[in-house]
Design an enzyme around this catalytic site. Structure first.
Site, PDB file in Angstrom:
ATOM      1  CG  LEU A  33       3.797 -10.387  -0.374  1.00  0.00           C
ATOM      2  CD1 LEU A  33       4.090 -11.799  -0.204  1.00  0.00           C
ATOM      3  CD2 LEU A  33       2.720 -10.385  -1.194  1.00  0.00           C
ATOM      4  CG  HIS A  37      -0.035  -8.749   0.394  1.00  0.00           C
ATOM      5  ND1 HIS A  37       0.557  -7.528  -0.222  1.00  0.00           N
ATOM      6  CD2 HIS A  37      -1.068  -9.173  -0.655  1.00  0.00           C
ATOM      7  CE1 HIS A  37       0.004  -7.338  -1.524  1.00  0.00           C
ATOM      8  NE2 HIS A  37      -1.103  -7.517  -1.555  1.00  0.00           N
TER       9      HIS A  37
END
Ligand code: PAF
Length: 314
Positions: A33, A37
């Site tokens: 991530l 994200h």
């Protein structure tokens, strides 16, 4: 925040939240991530009571084994980011739980899945739609958040949700960029320092394409050539495709103002790393007030209204 591995435990967790009156947001990811994200998660957390993030490196959507093997896996850091961002449930299943040996069903969206990314990476979108359909089935009624960075993926998933009457509202969220324009992607981690500099060429190509459209170039092929020429100036980059397409079905329109909504796409390999990017572009004659009420204009206005309606469900 709870971390669950088993599909039925995930499904039950979201059912319980819904039964308690919570609205559900789902952010499907493959982990690793980054700030892109995080922006999806923050958007979901701002709009929904209970946000779930799935973290699953989906083997079905990799056309090359080595890409799957070297995909970054950073579960501990991902879980910390989710906790910090206000996520309620992280779903991190094992591959065998998502795709048991006897599983025999795949989901395929015809037409749009075969173009551009689909043509360069055969089977890729079938892998995406198969896993996303499973995630939607487990999650139940919810809003699902996808980045516009993968704009064709977003369109394919929307088509699937519409065609299958899935109780999921698809929310597209803007691409997050580095200050020099490079779109955030988990793949950027594989770029060397020189390649990282060279990768700026994708955004430069899109800006040149957008400028060409703004200066009334109406031929999709000419806009594509403009973008390809910019990619060609970078010795470390090799063009895969550059295109000006209709944003709904990803076909190339006869002329740019025949597109319901226009999207510019580029894909290039920088060093050994394949990167994609896209942006919108306004056709001046369509945006001009004198066109208001005419066919093309009303089609794009309808598309905008649809986007707004999706946004308000957010
Ligand atoms: O965009 C991604 O990260 C993946 O394609 C998705 C939607 C999580 C499906 O594996």
């Amino acid at each position: 925040m709870q971390l669950v591995e088993e599909p039925d435990a995930f499904s039950r967790a979201l059912d319980r939240a819904r039964d308690a009156g919570a609205s559900i947001g789902l952010v499907p990811t493959m982990g690793a991530l980054h700030a892109g994200h995080r922006s999806l998660i923050e958007r979901a957390v701002a709009a929904r009571d209970h946000v779930a993030v799935s973290i699953f490196v989906n083997p079905l959507q990799f056309d090359r084994r080595e890409d799957l093997d070297r995909y970054p896996r950073t579960l501990d850091a991902d879980v910390s980011l989710c906790a910090d961002a206000g996520v309620s449930t992280v779903f991190a299943p094992r591959a065998a739980a998502m795709f048991p040996a006897d599983s025999a069903t795949s989901v395929s969206v015809a037409g749009i899945s075969a173009r551009w990314e689909g043509a360069s990476r055969p089977g890729h979108f079938d892998g995406v739609t198969t896993v996303v359909a499973k995630l939607f089935a487990l999650a139940g009624p919810c809003a699902a958040y996808f980045g516009e960075k993968d704009f064709q993926q977003l369109a394919v998933v929307r088509r699937m949700a519409t065609d299958l009457f899935l109780p999921v509202t698809i929310i597209g969220c803007p691409t997050v960029r580095e200050p020099d324009g490079l779109a955030l992607s988990s793949r950027n981690a594989h770029l060397s320092a020189d390649e990282r500099l060279a990768a700026r060429v994708l955004w430069r190509a899109l800006v040149a394409g957008r400028d060409a459209v703004a200066s009334k170039e109406d031929r999709p092929g000419a806009v594509a050539d403009t973008m390809a020429a910019v990619i060609g100036t970078e010795p470390l980059a090799r063009l895969d495709y550059a295109a000006a397409v209709d944003a709904e079905d990803f076909t190339v329109p006869r002329s740019l103002d025949a597109a319901r909504e226009l999207r510019l796409l580029v894909a290039a390999v920088v060093g050994a790393v394949r990167l994609i990017d896209n942006c919108d572009a306004r056709v001046p004659s369509v945006a001009a007030p004198r066109r208001a009420g005419r066919g093309d204009r009303s089609r794009s206005a309808r598309a905008a209204l649809r986007r707004d309606a999706e946004g308000s469900g957010d």
